[in-house]
Scaffold this active site. Structure first.
Site, PDB file in Angstrom:
ATOM      1  N   CYS A  82      38.135   1.200 -10.171  1.00 17.31           N
ATOM      2  CA  CYS A  82      37.671   0.772  -8.948  1.00 17.31           C
ATOM      3  C   CYS A  82      36.361  -0.335  -9.066  1.00 17.31           C
ATOM      4  O   CYS A  82      35.821  -0.651  -7.915  1.00 17.31           O
ATOM      5  CB  CYS A  82      36.768   2.310  -8.375  1.00 17.31           C
ATOM      6  SG  CYS A  82      37.858   3.218  -8.102  1.00 17.31           S
TER       7      CYS A  82
ATOM      8  N   HIS B  64      31.071   0.340  -3.372  1.00 15.80           N
ATOM      9  CA  HIS B  64      32.472   0.873  -3.369  1.00 15.80           C
ATOM     10  C   HIS B  64      32.669   2.054  -2.528  1.00 15.80           C
ATOM     11  O   HIS B  64      31.720   3.123  -2.841  1.00 15.80           O
ATOM     12  CB  HIS B  64      32.962   1.175  -4.871  1.00 15.80           C
ATOM     13  CG  HIS B  64      34.208   1.932  -5.016  1.00 15.80           C
ATOM     14  ND1 HIS B  64      35.326   1.536  -4.409  1.00 15.80           N
ATOM     15  CD2 HIS B  64      34.516   3.264  -5.817  1.00 15.80           C
ATOM     16  CE1 HIS B  64      36.033   2.520  -4.621  1.00 15.80           C
ATOM     17  NE2 HIS B  64      35.896   3.400  -5.529  1.00 15.80           N
TER      18      HIS B  64
ATOM     19  N   ASN C 136      39.325   5.783  -0.275  1.00 16.26           N
ATOM     20  CA  ASN C 136      38.861   5.087  -1.139  1.00 16.26           C
ATOM     21  C   ASN C 136      39.987   4.170  -1.790  1.00 16.26           C
ATOM     22  O   ASN C 136      41.031   4.693  -2.127  1.00 16.26           O
ATOM     23  CB  ASN C 136      38.693   5.997  -2.410  1.00 16.26           C
ATOM     24  CG  ASN C 136      38.445   5.494  -3.576  1.00 16.26           C
ATOM     25  OD1 ASN C 136      38.646   4.245  -3.952  1.00 16.26           O
ATOM     26  ND2 ASN C 136      37.747   6.351  -4.559  1.00 16.26           N
TER      27      ASN C 136
HETATM   28  O1  UT7 Z   1      36.301   5.635  -7.111  1.00 15.60           O
HETATM   29  C1  UT7 Z   1      35.823   6.644  -7.974  1.00 15.60           C
HETATM   30  C2  UT7 Z   1      36.753   7.614  -7.641  1.00 15.60           C
HETATM   31  N1  UT7 Z   1      36.219   9.270  -7.414  1.00 15.60           N
HETATM   32  C3  UT7 Z   1      34.954   9.498  -6.896  1.00 15.60           C
HETATM   33  O2  UT7 Z   1      33.833   8.737  -6.676  1.00 15.60           O
HETATM   34  C4  UT7 Z   1      34.918  10.815  -6.550  1.00 15.60           C
HETATM   35  C5  UT7 Z   1      33.334  11.380  -6.671  1.00 15.60           C
HETATM   36  N2  UT7 Z   1      33.271  13.044  -6.418  1.00 15.60           N
HETATM   37  C6  UT7 Z   1      33.691  13.280  -5.172  1.00 15.60           C
HETATM   38  O3  UT7 Z   1      33.729  12.460  -4.288  1.00 15.60           O
HETATM   39  C7  UT7 Z   1      33.658  14.825  -4.847  1.00 15.60           C
HETATM   40  O4  UT7 Z   1      33.342  15.612  -5.856  1.00 15.60           O
HETATM   41  C8  UT7 Z   1      34.965  15.464  -4.301  1.00 15.60           C
HETATM   42  C9  UT7 Z   1      35.067  15.009  -2.795  1.00 15.60           C
HETATM   43  C10 UT7 Z   1      35.970  15.123  -5.113  1.00 15.60           C
HETATM   44  C11 UT7 Z   1      34.946  16.958  -4.274  1.00 15.60           C
HETATM   45  O5  UT7 Z   1      33.747  17.404  -3.532  1.00 15.60           O
HETATM   46  P1  UT7 Z   1      32.620  18.581  -4.015  1.00 15.60           P
HETATM   47  O6  UT7 Z   1      31.800  18.831  -3.191  1.00 15.60           O
HETATM   48  O7  UT7 Z   1      32.338  18.002  -5.685  1.00 15.60           O
HETATM   49  O8  UT7 Z   1      33.734  19.639  -4.224  1.00 15.60           O
HETATM   50  P2  UT7 Z   1      34.068  20.659  -5.389  1.00 15.60           P
HETATM   51  O9  UT7 Z   1      34.943  19.820  -6.409  1.00 15.60           O
HETATM   52  O10 UT7 Z   1      32.702  21.213  -5.984  1.00 15.60           O
HETATM   53  O11 UT7 Z   1      34.860  21.914  -4.950  1.00 15.60           O
HETATM   54  C12 UT7 Z   1      34.271  22.678  -3.880  1.00 15.60           C
HETATM   55  C13 UT7 Z   1      35.110  23.692  -3.294  1.00 15.60           C
HETATM   56  C14 UT7 Z   1      36.147  24.257  -4.570  1.00 15.60           C
HETATM   57  O12 UT7 Z   1      36.414  25.519  -4.074  1.00 15.60           O
HETATM   58  P3  UT7 Z   1      35.655  26.810  -4.670  1.00 15.60           P
HETATM   59  O13 UT7 Z   1      36.145  26.628  -5.961  1.00 15.60           O
HETATM   60  O14 UT7 Z   1      34.246  26.626  -4.558  1.00 15.60           O
HETATM   61  O15 UT7 Z   1      36.227  27.877  -4.319  1.00 15.60           O
HETATM   62  C15 UT7 Z   1      37.354  23.196  -4.565  1.00 15.60           C
HETATM   63  O16 UT7 Z   1      38.818  24.240  -4.937  1.00 15.60           O
HETATM   64  O17 UT7 Z   1      36.070  22.914  -2.559  1.00 15.60           O
HETATM   65  C16 UT7 Z   1      37.572  23.072  -2.985  1.00 15.60           C
HETATM   66  N3  UT7 Z   1      38.432  21.886  -2.495  1.00 15.60           N
HETATM   67  C17 UT7 Z   1      38.936  21.704  -1.466  1.00 15.60           C
HETATM   68  N4  UT7 Z   1      38.966  22.425  -0.350  1.00 15.60           N
HETATM   69  C18 UT7 Z   1      39.643  22.178   0.654  1.00 15.60           C
HETATM   70  C19 UT7 Z   1      38.635  20.770  -3.487  1.00 15.60           C
HETATM   71  N5  UT7 Z   1      39.391  19.923  -2.635  1.00 15.60           N
HETATM   72  C20 UT7 Z   1      39.667  20.503  -1.389  1.00 15.60           C
HETATM   73  C21 UT7 Z   1      39.979  20.213  -0.162  1.00 15.60           C
HETATM   74  N6  UT7 Z   1      40.226  20.770   0.663  1.00 15.60           N
HETATM   75  N7  UT7 Z   1      40.686  18.853  -0.289  1.00 15.60           N
END
Ligand code: UT7
Length: 329
Positions: free
Chosen positions: A112, A251, A281
């Site tokens: 990215c 970004h 993204n």
């Molecule tokens: O270009 C660079 C690329 N990447 C990035 O910039 C990504 C940076 N990271 C992020 O944007 C965030 O970490 C995410 C959007 C990917 C995830 O958000 P988060 O607030 O960090 O969520 P998490 O990974 O801590 O997950 C929280 C919960 C989990 O469930 P449990 O374990 O609490 O029951 C996940 O399984 O949310 C769940 N989850 C979802 N639920 C519904 C993860 N993805 C989803 C989804 N829909 N799409």
């Protein structure tokens, strides 16, 4: 020394919209979760007949028209991408053929951060006197590498392209640059297979290793630390502070990242550009897409100071401070 300045901007988004509601039908997710956690409402998908070079070529044609130059005027093409059409030839060569240019052409691959790295190449070529007119493109069709059974990644990415024409001039348009890479953290965000380390095989496909794997929380923590640090270094290299900024263009990865870095840098939220709600993204395309939206929206004027900042797999990061020199379109 010649200075580099941006003389043309163009961008292209494919037509097909993939909404959060569409994703609800594919994986266990909800519009509300996606909007609250990322700010994304919809993203674009490249048509099955469109490859990254097609998106890039369209953005390039628009940038060349905006700069009022022809493909034959170009000395160099640098395409920032991490979803090349093929391993080789480079996407830049394919773009050159599509727009009708015969100059040297290469890809810059920094995930990215690719567009920022590509802009750095272009600026260096101009400042050294080896090129006077460079086409810089950021283009990605990352949805081709997304696992649409993995809800943690498939809701994030969209396809698109953006391009700058950068030309030599007396007036400095590209000011301080800060770039970095920490390859010890390569496993935080990667496509494990289908390169030389792990060629395509039935086992790879069975384990879905041809798709993006990401530790989202680690990338988030990295982004909100590295963006402010990098922007501050690039501003210092320009003899400036955040007070001098008209726009911060990070970004577009997550609205919560944009909000956090705005607070950490002390930049008002309305000065931090965001179009993530409608693009998702778009990886290397997100910064030039954002700049084109600002420019087309008549939010950039001669003298405006803009910080462009990218981060991504590698892990990589990079910031460029730009002094806008073009009249609003
Ligand atoms: O270009 C660079 C690329 N990447 C990035 O910039 C990504 C940076 N990271 C992020 O944007 C965030 O970490 C995410 C959007 C990917 C995830 O958000 P988060 O607030 O960090 O969520 P998490 O990974 O801590 O997950 C929280 C919960 C989990 O469930 P449990 O374990 O609490 O029951 C996940 O399984 O949310 C769940 N989850 C979802 N639920 C519904 C993860 N993805 C989803 C989804 N829909 N799409």
């Amino acid at each position: 020394m010649a200075h580099a300045r941006i003389t043309g901007v163009g961008s292209y988004l494919p037509e097909t919209i993939l909404s959060n509601e569409d994703l609800e039908a594919m994986v266990e997710t909800s519009h509300e979760w996606i909007v609250t956690r990322t700010g994304i409402r919809e993203r674009r998908l490249a048509h099955p007949d469109e490859a990254t070079s097609d998106l890039a070529a369209e953005a390039a044609r628009r940038a060349l028209a905006d700069a009022s130059i022809t493909p034959g005027d170009l000395d160099l093409i640098v395409v920032g991408t991490s979803s090349p059409d093929k391993i080789f030839p480079s996407t830049a060569c394919l773009v050159a053929a599509k727009i009708g240019a015969r100059c040297p052409a290469l890809d810059a691959m920094a995930a990215c951060t690719s567009f920022v790295y590509a802009l750095h190449h272009a600026t260096s070529a101009i400042e050294s006197g080896r090129a006077a007119r460079v086409l810089v493109v950021g283009a990605d069709a990352l949805t081709r590498h997304v696992d649409f059974t993995d809800r943690a990644t498939c809701v994030l990415f969209g396809d698109g392209a953006g391009a700058f024409v950068v030309e030599a001039g007396d007036e400095p348009g590209v000011l301080g640059i800060d770039l970095g890479a920490d390859g010890t953290r390569a496993d935080v965000l990667e496509i494990p297979a289908c390169g030389s380390a792990m060629p395509a095989s039935e086992e790879v496909l069975a384990n879905r290793l041809q798709f993006i794997k990401m530790n989202g929380q680690e990338v988030f923590k990295f982004a909100v630390r590295v963006i402010p640090e990098s922007v501050r270094r690039a501003l210092a290299a320009s003899g400036m502070t955040t007070e001098d900024l008209d726009w911060l263009v990070p970004h577009q990865a997550n609205q919560r990242i944009l909000d956090t870095v705005a607070d950490r840098l002390g930049v008002a939220h309305e000065r931090v550009f965001s179009n993530i709600a409608t693009t998702g993204n778009t990886s290397a395309a997100s910064i030039p897409l954002a700049v084109d939206a600002l420019y087309t929206g008549r939010n950039l004027h001669p003298g405006s100071v803009v910080a462009l900042v990218g981060f991504g797999a590698g892990l990589t990061w990079g910031s460029v401070i730009v002094r806008w020199t073009k009249e609003a379109r």
